[in-house]
Motif scaffolding. Structure first.
Motif, PDB file in Angstrom:
ATOM      1  N   HIS A  90      -6.092   3.332   6.171  1.00 22.67           N
ATOM      2  CA  HIS A  90      -6.489   3.777   4.841  1.00 22.67           C
ATOM      3  C   HIS A  90      -6.090   5.240   4.616  1.00 22.67           C
ATOM      4  O   HIS A  90      -6.383   6.096   5.443  1.00 22.67           O
ATOM      5  CB  HIS A  90      -8.006   3.626   4.639  1.00 22.67           C
ATOM      6  N   VAL A  91      -5.428   5.480   3.491  1.00 21.68           N
ATOM      7  CA  VAL A  91      -4.995   6.826   3.122  1.00 21.68           C
ATOM      8  C   VAL A  91      -5.912   7.335   2.018  1.00 21.68           C
ATOM      9  O   VAL A  91      -6.204   6.613   1.055  1.00 21.68           O
ATOM     10  CB  VAL A  91      -3.534   6.815   2.615  1.00 21.68           C
ATOM     11  N   VAL A  92      -6.371   8.573   2.160  1.00 22.45           N
ATOM     12  CA  VAL A  92      -7.204   9.208   1.140  1.00 22.45           C
ATOM     13  C   VAL A  92      -6.337  10.200   0.375  1.00 22.45           C
ATOM     14  O   VAL A  92      -5.731  11.092   0.967  1.00 22.45           O
ATOM     15  CB  VAL A  92      -8.425   9.928   1.771  1.00 22.45           C
ATOM     16  N   LEU A  93      -6.269  10.018  -0.949  1.00 21.36           N
ATOM     17  CA  LEU A  93      -5.478  10.883  -1.814  1.00 21.36           C
ATOM     18  C   LEU A  93      -6.419  11.665  -2.711  1.00 21.36           C
ATOM     19  O   LEU A  93      -7.458  11.152  -3.128  1.00 21.36           O
ATOM     20  CB  LEU A  93      -4.535  10.045  -2.680  1.00 21.36           C
ATOM     21  N   LYS A  94      -6.048  12.905  -3.018  1.00 18.96           N
ATOM     22  CA  LYS A  94      -6.874  13.744  -3.885  1.00 18.96           C
ATOM     23  C   LYS A  94      -6.013  14.386  -4.956  1.00 18.96           C
ATOM     24  O   LYS A  94      -4.829  14.652  -4.745  1.00 18.96           O
ATOM     25  CB  LYS A  94      -7.564  14.847  -3.081  1.00 18.96           C
ATOM     26  N   ASN A 135       5.294   4.514 -13.573  1.00 13.65           N
ATOM     27  CA  ASN A 135       5.671   5.400 -12.475  1.00 13.65           C
ATOM     28  C   ASN A 135       6.081   4.655 -11.204  1.00 13.65           C
ATOM     29  O   ASN A 135       6.395   5.282 -10.203  1.00 13.65           O
ATOM     30  CB  ASN A 135       4.504   6.350 -12.131  1.00 13.65           C
ATOM     31  N   LEU A 136       6.069   3.326 -11.239  1.00 16.63           N
ATOM     32  CA  LEU A 136       6.467   2.554 -10.045  1.00 16.63           C
ATOM     33  C   LEU A 136       7.908   2.800  -9.671  1.00 16.63           C
ATOM     34  O   LEU A 136       8.759   3.012 -10.418  1.00 16.63           O
ATOM     35  CB  LEU A 136       6.271   1.046 -10.284  1.00 16.63           C
ATOM     36  N   GLY A 177       0.821  -1.200   0.000  1.00 18.26           N
ATOM     37  CA  GLY A 177       0.000   0.000   0.000  1.00 18.26           C
ATOM     38  C   GLY A 177       0.860   1.258   0.000  1.00 18.26           C
ATOM     39  O   GLY A 177       0.526   2.247  -0.661  1.00 18.26           O
ATOM     40  N   LYS A 178       1.976   1.224   0.734  1.00 15.99           N
ATOM     41  CA  LYS A 178       2.876   2.387   0.775  1.00 15.99           C
ATOM     42  C   LYS A 178       3.451   2.685  -0.608  1.00 15.99           C
ATOM     43  O   LYS A 178       3.564   3.839  -1.008  1.00 15.99           O
ATOM     44  CB  LYS A 178       4.020   2.145   1.768  1.00 15.99           C
ATOM     45  N   LYS A 179       3.808   1.624  -1.333  1.00 16.24           N
ATOM     46  CA  LYS A 179       4.356   1.795  -2.679  1.00 16.24           C
ATOM     47  C   LYS A 179       3.294   2.384  -3.612  1.00 16.24           C
ATOM     48  O   LYS A 179       3.590   3.246  -4.442  1.00 16.24           O
ATOM     49  CB  LYS A 179       4.845   0.444  -3.201  1.00 16.24           C
ATOM     50  N   ALA A 180       2.048   1.953  -3.456  1.00 15.76           N
ATOM     51  CA  ALA A 180       0.958   2.487  -4.272  1.00 15.76           C
ATOM     52  C   ALA A 180       0.750   3.975  -3.980  1.00 15.76           C
ATOM     53  O   ALA A 180       0.546   4.774  -4.901  1.00 15.76           O
ATOM     54  CB  ALA A 180      -0.323   1.705  -4.015  1.00 15.76           C
ATOM     55  N   VAL A 181       0.824   4.354  -2.703  1.00 14.44           N
ATOM     56  CA  VAL A 181       0.665   5.765  -2.330  1.00 14.44           C
ATOM     57  C   VAL A 181       1.788   6.601  -2.935  1.00 14.44           C
ATOM     58  O   VAL A 181       1.541   7.665  -3.506  1.00 14.44           O
ATOM     59  CB  VAL A 181       0.622   5.927  -0.790  1.00 14.44           C
ATOM     60  N   PRO A 190      -5.558   1.248   0.950  1.00 14.49           N
ATOM     61  CA  PRO A 190      -5.279   0.597   2.228  1.00 14.49           C
ATOM     62  C   PRO A 190      -3.775   0.351   2.365  1.00 14.49           C
ATOM     63  O   PRO A 190      -3.111  -0.001   1.392  1.00 14.49           O
ATOM     64  CB  PRO A 190      -6.047  -0.717   2.140  1.00 14.49           C
ATOM     65  N   LEU A 191      -3.247   0.534   3.553  1.00 13.36           N
ATOM     66  CA  LEU A 191      -1.811   0.351   3.774  1.00 13.36           C
ATOM     67  C   LEU A 191      -1.503  -1.087   4.192  1.00 13.36           C
ATOM     68  O   LEU A 191      -1.057  -1.343   5.307  1.00 13.36           O
ATOM     69  CB  LEU A 191      -1.308   1.335   4.833  1.00 13.36           C
TER      70      LEU A 191
END
Length: 75
Positions: A30-34, A74-75, A9-13, A47-48
């Protein structure tokens, strides 16, 4: 469509942050990104977990409204 990798999840964020998303808030695991766009904003919840399931990662990519190829590059 290329095969989705198994990532945390951290890598996805971090990947979504590279793509212009900003951490809005975090509730528990859970992290909310905008991301602001011309028609409003895109909201994405990640989700982390140590490993995201392929279906979960696919849903995150759809919420973020980005292509799988762009996400993987972008990974």
């Amino acid at each position: 469509m290329p095969k989705l990798p198994i990532i945390s999840g951290k890598k996805a964020v971090k990947t979504l942050e590279k793509m212009g998303f900003i951490k809005s808030r975090q509730t528990g695991s859970h992290v909310v990104l905008k991301k602001s766009i011309s028609g409003g904003e895109i909201v994405c919840v990640v989700p982390l977990h140590k490993e995201l399931r392929v279906g979960t990662l696919s849903g995150i990519i759809k919420q973020a409204q980005v292509s799988v190829n762009d996400f993987i590059s972008n990974l």
